[in-house]
Design a protein around this motif. Structure first.
Motif, PDB file in Angstrom:
ATOM      1  N   UNK A 143       0.839  -1.200   0.000  1.00 59.75           N
ATOM      2  CA  UNK A 143       0.000   0.000   0.000  1.00 59.75           C
ATOM      3  C   UNK A 143       0.872   1.248   0.000  1.00 59.75           C
ATOM      4  N   UNK A 144       1.864   1.234   0.879  1.00 62.63           N
ATOM      5  CA  UNK A 144       2.725   2.404   0.988  1.00 62.63           C
ATOM      6  C   UNK A 144       3.353   2.726  -0.361  1.00 62.63           C
TER       7      UNK A 144
ATOM      8  N   UNK B 256      -5.470   1.716  -2.556  1.00 59.99           N
ATOM      9  CA  UNK B 256      -6.256   0.572  -2.088  1.00 59.99           C
ATOM     10  C   UNK B 256      -7.051  -0.030  -3.241  1.00 59.99           C
ATOM     11  N   UNK B 257      -7.670   0.837  -4.029  1.00 60.76           N
ATOM     12  CA  UNK B 257      -8.471   0.373  -5.158  1.00 60.76           C
ATOM     13  C   UNK B 257      -7.612  -0.461  -6.115  1.00 60.76           C
ATOM     14  N   UNK B 258      -6.462   0.084  -6.479  1.00 60.68           N
ATOM     15  CA  UNK B 258      -5.589  -0.613  -7.425  1.00 60.68           C
ATOM     16  C   UNK B 258      -5.030  -1.901  -6.810  1.00 60.68           C
ATOM     17  N   UNK B 259      -4.605  -1.772  -5.586  1.00 62.63           N
ATOM     18  CA  UNK B 259      -4.035  -2.943  -4.928  1.00 62.63           C
ATOM     19  C   UNK B 259      -5.049  -4.069  -4.829  1.00 62.63           C
ATOM     20  N   UNK B 260      -6.232  -3.705  -4.441  1.00 63.71           N
ATOM     21  CA  UNK B 260      -7.287  -4.705  -4.275  1.00 63.71           C
ATOM     22  C   UNK B 260      -7.605  -5.386  -5.602  1.00 63.71           C
ATOM     23  N   UNK B 261      -7.581  -4.588  -6.643  1.00 60.88           N
ATOM     24  CA  UNK B 261      -7.918  -5.128  -7.965  1.00 60.88           C
ATOM     25  C   UNK B 261      -6.889  -6.144  -8.443  1.00 60.88           C
TER      26      UNK B 261
ATOM     27  N   UNK C 220      -9.102 -12.153  -1.886  1.00 59.80           N
ATOM     28  CA  UNK C 220     -10.058 -11.241  -1.242  1.00 59.80           C
ATOM     29  C   UNK C 220     -10.736 -11.937  -0.077  1.00 59.80           C
ATOM     30  N   UNK C 221     -11.163 -13.147  -0.336  1.00 59.47           N
ATOM     31  CA  UNK C 221     -11.800 -13.963   0.696  1.00 59.47           C
ATOM     32  C   UNK C 221     -10.892 -14.078   1.930  1.00 59.47           C
ATOM     33  N   UNK C 222      -9.666 -14.415   1.631  1.00 61.58           N
ATOM     34  CA  UNK C 222      -8.686 -14.613   2.691  1.00 61.58           C
ATOM     35  C   UNK C 222      -8.502 -13.345   3.533  1.00 61.58           C
ATOM     36  N   UNK C 223      -8.367 -12.240   2.859  1.00 64.98           N
ATOM     37  CA  UNK C 223      -8.226 -10.982   3.582  1.00 64.98           C
ATOM     38  C   UNK C 223      -9.443 -10.720   4.445  1.00 64.98           C
TER      39      UNK C 223
ATOM     40  N   UNK D  93     -19.198  -5.110   0.337  1.00 62.58           N
ATOM     41  CA  UNK D  93     -17.829  -5.549   0.066  1.00 62.58           C
ATOM     42  C   UNK D  93     -16.824  -4.752   0.905  1.00 62.58           C
ATOM     43  N   UNK D  94     -15.832  -5.448   1.344  1.00 64.28           N
ATOM     44  CA  UNK D  94     -14.831  -4.884   2.242  1.00 64.28           C
ATOM     45  C   UNK D  94     -14.200  -3.596   1.715  1.00 64.28           C
ATOM     46  N   UNK D  95     -13.770  -3.648   0.483  1.00 66.32           N
ATOM     47  CA  UNK D  95     -13.042  -2.493  -0.045  1.00 66.32           C
ATOM     48  C   UNK D  95     -13.939  -1.254  -0.157  1.00 66.32           C
ATOM     49  N   UNK D  96     -15.201  -1.491  -0.408  1.00 65.25           N
ATOM     50  CA  UNK D  96     -16.111  -0.360  -0.521  1.00 65.25           C
ATOM     51  C   UNK D  96     -16.251   0.404   0.793  1.00 65.25           C
ATOM     52  N   UNK D  97     -16.409  -0.338   1.863  1.00 67.92           N
ATOM     53  CA  UNK D  97     -16.539   0.312   3.169  1.00 67.92           C
ATOM     54  C   UNK D  97     -15.291   1.121   3.482  1.00 67.92           C
TER      55      UNK D  97
END
Lengths: 198, 198, 198, 198
Positions: free
Chosen positions: A70-71, A91-96, A103-106, A177-181
Motif C-alpha cells: 500500500x505504501x 487501495x483500489x488498485x491494490x485490491x484489484x 479477497x476472501x482470505x483478507x 464488500x470490504x473495499x467499498x466500506x
DNA sequence: ACATGCGGGACTGCCCGTTCAT
DNA sequence: ATGAACGGGCAGTCCCGCATGT
C-alpha cells in the motif's frame, strides 16, 4: 543472485503450513478454544517449535504482507491527487490486483482480527505502528516533513477512520464488500488536514 | 437516598489500595517484571482475590473515569461550535477543572499506558470502544444519525489523531504539556468530514 | 613441539570472547536476565555454537584454572609445615604471583559465583570435587593414605571453612581483601585433625 | 487452637502424595528420565499444580525436616561437651529416636541427593545455609558470638567434613551404617578451632 | 458471600541431537 | 568435515477462570 536456498524455502513452507492449520482450526472451533498444542499437532511440529515461527498465538492472525505494498502504491499514485485520494487510489488498485480467493482470505483475516478482544487489541496497535509509514508516504502531498504533527496526526486520523470502517463492516456481517466500506470511510476525510501555520 | 453502604465503601478502598500499590510497583520495577502475586502481597490480599477487583493486569492502568465527562461537555459546548471545536472546548474546560496533582496523575497514566505493548494494545481498543460514544456526542453537530458512517468514521478519525498525539507526546518525553499536544492534533481535523451525499 | 596451531588459538580466542561478553552482560543485567541468545549475539556466534564452548551457562562463571596450581604449591611447601600451614603458604604465594588486575578478576568471579543460587550450588559442588585433590596433596603431611577418612574428611573441612569464608567476604561487601579472609578461616583449622586410631 | 482445618490437611496429603510418587518413579526410571508431567500424572494433579507444592524438581529430594531438630539437640546436649562432641551427641540421640523405616528413608534420600549433579549441587548449597544455624548452636560452647569468623568458619568446616562423609558413604555403596560414617568424620574435628586472638 | 486452591494454557529459556551447508 | 541452523523436549513462570471450601 541465487534462489533463496533450500533451507529458507522449507522454513517458509512450515510457516505457511502452521498458519493454514491454525486458521482452519480457528474457523472450526473458535480462537480461544484452539490451543497451540492442537495447532502444533495439526501442523506436525512440536509445540515448542511453534514459537520459533510465531512469537504469540495472536501473530498467526496479524501477519500482514500488504502494508508495504500500500505504501508503495500511495507514493506511485498520480501526483495531482491529495493524500486521501492517493490512498484510496492505492487501495483500489491494490485490491484489484488480487484474485477472489485472496479477497476472501483478507476478509476472513480482518473479520477474525476484529472479533476477539485480545487479537483486536494487538491489531489496533499494529495499525498505529503502520501509521508512521503512512505518514511518510503522505508527507510529500502535504508539503510538510513526516514528523510534523499535522502529517502524523492526520495519518493517525486516517488509520482511525479505517479501523472504525472495519469494525462497522464486521458488525454488519460483511454485507457490503470490504473495499467499498474502506473507501467510503476514507471519503469522509477528503477535506484533508487544516492548513495550520505551525 | 442512602450513602453507598459500608460494604461498598470497603470494596472501593480495597480497589484503590490495589491500584496504588500496583502503580508504585510498576514504577519501581517495570510493568512486566511486576507480578500479580507481588501486587496482591503488597495490597495484603490473596492473588486470586485480585481478579475480583480487576479482570486483568492491564485494567490496573486503564481505568478511566474521564471519558463520560468529556462526552457530557461536548454536548454542553456552545451550539455554534463544529464537532471538532466542541471537543477541543470540552477538553480545554475539563482539563482546567482539575488541579495540578490530577494533571500529573493523568500524564503518568497515559505515559504508562503507551509505554508497554500489551497495555498499549488494550488502551487503543478501549479508545475505539469510546469512539462510539464520541460519535453520539458529535452527531447532532453534523446533522446526521450517529450510526451514519460519516459520523462514526469521523469519530474514529478523531480518536486516531488523539492516539498519535499521545504517542508523539510520550516519544518527546513529555516536553510539551499534555493538553496542548492533544489540542494541536485536533486542530488538524478542524475542516471536518466531507459533506457526502450518502 | 609445535605451537598450539592456528585453529586452536582461534578457538581460545572465541572462548575468551564469549566469556568476556557474558560476564559484562551479567554485570549489566544480572545473571538470570541474561539469556544465552544475548551472549551469543554479543559474541557474534550462533546460539548453538555457544554450547560447543561451554556446556552450560553456569560454566561461564566457574572455569577456574587456579586449583591445580594451588595443589602443586601445597606439595612444594616447606616440609616442616603442617597441612593447614602448607595450604596457607600455597595461597599466600600463589596470590602474590598475580597482578592487581588478576586479583580484581578473581574477586569479581568469586563474588558472582556466590551471588546467584544456581551458580553457587554448582560452585560448591566443584569445590568438593577439588577436595579430593586437596586430600591427596595434604595426605603426606598427615602420614596417612589419601583415602583415609581422616584425610578426606579433614580436606572437606578445609573446603567447608573456605566456602564460609567466601560467603562472609561477599556478605561484608568485600571490605577485607579476599586473600586475608581466606587465610583467617584456615587459621581456625590449624589444630589439624584428631589423631585417631582407626 | 482449632485443628488445622480440612483444607490444610488435604494440602499436606497432596504434598506427601506427590513426593512419594516422585521418589518411587525416581527409583524406577532414574531422576533425569522422570518428567514432572509423569509425576503429576501419577499423583493425579495437573503439572502446574506441582509447582505450587515444590518450586523445583530438586526440592522433591531436598526437603529435610531434621535440621532444626539437630540444632535443638545440640543446644540441649550436656554442657561439659565441646562443640563437636555436642553435635555427635545430637546426631546419635536423634538417630536413635527414629525407627528403621525412617532410617531407610533418610539413607535413600541422602543417596539420591548425592547421586545426581544437579541435586547434589543444590543439596550442598542447602547445607551451607544450615551452617549458619549450626554456628549459632555451637557458639556458646566456643565462648564467642556466632558471627565471629572462628565460629562460622568452624561450622563450615564441620559441614564440609559431613559432606565428604556422605559422599564417601555413598561411594562405598553404603556398606557402613550412615550414622557411623557421619560420626567418624566428626571425630576428625574433635580438636576444635584454634584459639585465635582476633 | 468470599477467599482460596487448583487447573490449564500461553510463553520463555536452557539444552541437546540431528540435519544441512560450506 | 567442520560449524551453523533447526527441531524437539522439558523445566519453570505467569495469568486467569472455575470449583471448592470456610
Amino acid at each position: 543472485m541465487s534462489s533463496p536456498g533450500l533451507r529458507e524455502r522449507k522454513k517458509q513452507k512450515t510457516r505457511w503450513s502452521i498458519q493454514e492449520h491454525a486458521l482452519r482450526l480457528f474457523a472450526e472451533q473458535g480462537y480461544e478454544a484452539t490451543t497451540i498444542d492442537q495447532i502444533a499437532a495439526a501442523a506436525e511440529i512440536s509445540p515448542s517449535t511453534f514459537f520459533r515461527y510465531f512469537k504469540t498465538k495472536e501473530d498467526l492472525v496479524l501477519e500482514d504482507q500488504y502494508d508495504p505494498m500500500i505504501e508503495a502504491m500511495v507514493r506511485a499514485a498520480p501526483a495531482e491527487l491529495g493524500p486521501v485520494a492517493a490512498l484510496r487510489y492505492a487501495i483500489r488498485e491494490g485490491y484489484a490486483m488480487l484474485d477472489a480467493a485472496e479477497h476472501e482470505r483478507i476478509a476472513s483475516r480482518v473479520a477474525l482480527s476484529m472479533s476477539h478482544p485480545s487479537i483486536r487489541a494487538r491489531a489496533l496497535d499494529l495499525f498505529f505502528v503502520n501509521a508512521e509509514q503512512l505518514a511518510r508516504a503522505m508527507a510529500p502531498r502535504l508539503g510538510r516533513p513526516p514528523e510534523d504533527l499535522v502529517v502524523s496526526a492526520f495519518a493517525g486520523a486516517v488509520v482511525g477512520a479505517l479501523i472504525v470502517a472495519m469494525q462497522t463492516w464486521r458488525a454488519e456481517e460483511q454485507r457490503t464488500p470490504f473495499n467499498l466500506v474502506m473507501d467510503q470511510a476514507l471519503a469522509v476525510l477528503e477535506p484533508g488536514p487544516a492548513k495550520l501555520t505551525g
